[in-house]
Motif scaffolding. Structure first.
Motif, PDB file in Angstrom:
ATOM      1  N   GLN A  19       0.839  -1.187   0.000  1.00 50.33           N
ATOM      2  CA  GLN A  19       0.000   0.000   0.000  1.00 50.33           C
ATOM      3  C   GLN A  19       0.875   1.239   0.000  1.00 50.33           C
ATOM      4  O   GLN A  19       1.854   1.323   0.729  1.00 50.33           O
ATOM      5  CB  GLN A  19      -0.911   0.014   1.223  1.00 50.33           C
ATOM      6  CG  GLN A  19      -2.026   1.008   1.166  1.00 50.33           C
ATOM      7  CD  GLN A  19      -3.199   0.524   0.344  1.00 50.33           C
ATOM      8  OE1 GLN A  19      -3.120  -0.500  -0.311  1.00 50.33           O
ATOM      9  NE2 GLN A  19      -4.274   1.265   0.362  1.00 50.33           N
TER      10      GLN A  19
ATOM     11  N   GLN B  80       0.610   5.608  -0.089  1.00 50.36           N
ATOM     12  CA  GLN B  80      -0.168   6.836  -0.039  1.00 50.36           C
ATOM     13  C   GLN B  80       0.641   7.934  -0.734  1.00 50.36           C
ATOM     14  O   GLN B  80       1.835   8.075  -0.478  1.00 50.36           O
ATOM     15  CB  GLN B  80      -0.467   7.247   1.405  1.00 50.36           C
ATOM     16  CG  GLN B  80      -1.394   6.302   2.140  1.00 50.36           C
ATOM     17  CD  GLN B  80      -0.694   5.040   2.614  1.00 50.36           C
ATOM     18  OE1 GLN B  80       0.413   5.089   3.125  1.00 50.36           O
ATOM     19  NE2 GLN B  80      -1.339   3.886   2.441  1.00 50.36           N
TER      20      GLN B  80
ATOM     21  N   ASP C  80      -1.861   1.740  -9.929  1.00 49.85           N
ATOM     22  CA  ASP C  80      -2.523   1.118  -8.794  1.00 49.85           C
ATOM     23  C   ASP C  80      -2.861   2.099  -7.677  1.00 49.85           C
ATOM     24  O   ASP C  80      -3.835   1.895  -6.947  1.00 49.85           O
ATOM     25  CB  ASP C  80      -1.620   0.014  -8.214  1.00 49.85           C
ATOM     26  CG  ASP C  80      -1.257  -1.017  -9.264  1.00 49.85           C
ATOM     27  OD1 ASP C  80      -0.053  -1.286  -9.443  1.00 49.85           O
ATOM     28  OD2 ASP C  80      -2.190  -1.550  -9.906  1.00 49.85           O
ATOM     29  N   TYR C  81      -2.057   3.128  -7.513  1.00 49.72           N
ATOM     30  CA  TYR C  81      -2.243   4.071  -6.406  1.00 49.72           C
ATOM     31  C   TYR C  81      -2.222   5.484  -6.958  1.00 49.72           C
ATOM     32  O   TYR C  81      -1.411   5.812  -7.832  1.00 49.72           O
ATOM     33  CB  TYR C  81      -1.136   3.897  -5.361  1.00 49.72           C
ATOM     34  CG  TYR C  81      -1.076   2.503  -4.799  1.00 49.72           C
ATOM     35  CD1 TYR C  81      -0.112   1.610  -5.234  1.00 49.72           C
ATOM     36  CD2 TYR C  81      -2.000   2.076  -3.863  1.00 49.72           C
ATOM     37  CE1 TYR C  81      -0.055   0.320  -4.742  1.00 49.72           C
ATOM     38  CE2 TYR C  81      -1.955   0.783  -3.358  1.00 49.72           C
ATOM     39  CZ  TYR C  81      -0.987  -0.089  -3.802  1.00 49.72           C
ATOM     40  OH  TYR C  81      -0.947  -1.365  -3.312  1.00 49.72           O
TER      41      TYR C  81
END
Length: 123
Positions: free
Chosen positions: A1, A3, A111-112
């Motif tokens: 993950q 950010q 993806d992010y």
């Protein structure tokens, strides 16, 4: 993950310059190829620039090549977009994004995504 948080947007006049930054937290940025996209009101999101994991390769849209420069500092977990000779058509929300695919211009392969930074260029 991962950010992603963009900064550096603003209101400028045509011909001015701006530098956008995108800071990553979570997984290390060097894991991903990175890209910048923009979206103007009423228009689809469009590719602006991309950079490979180690900065060896960079990719630009025809509309930004020669005026914009993408770069990254993996030690700082940051990607930059230097924008020179700005035009009113460059107005939009600029978002950085992370992908496992090198050199892609396809939004679906990222993806992010960050929340975006507004860039407004007045004539």
């Amino acid at each position: 993950q991962v950010q992603l948080v963009e900064s550096g947007g603003g209101l400028v006049q045509a011909g001015d310059s701006l530098r956008l930054s995108c800071v990553a937290s979570g997984r290390t940025l060097r894991t991903y190829a990175m890209g910048w996209f923009r979206q103007a009101p009423g228009k689809e999101r469009e590719f602006v620039a991309a950079i490979s994991r180690t900065s060896v390769n960079t990719y630009y849209a025809d509309s930004t090549r020669g005026r914009f420069t993408i770069s990254r500092d993996n030690a700082r977990n940051t990607v930059y977009l230097q924008m020179n000779s700005l035009k009113p058509d460059d107005t939009g929300v600029y978002r950085c994004a992370a992908s496992s695919v090198e050199g892609t211009m396809k939004t679906e392969e990222y993806d992010y995504w960050g929340q975006g930074a507004q860039v407004t260029v007045s004539s």
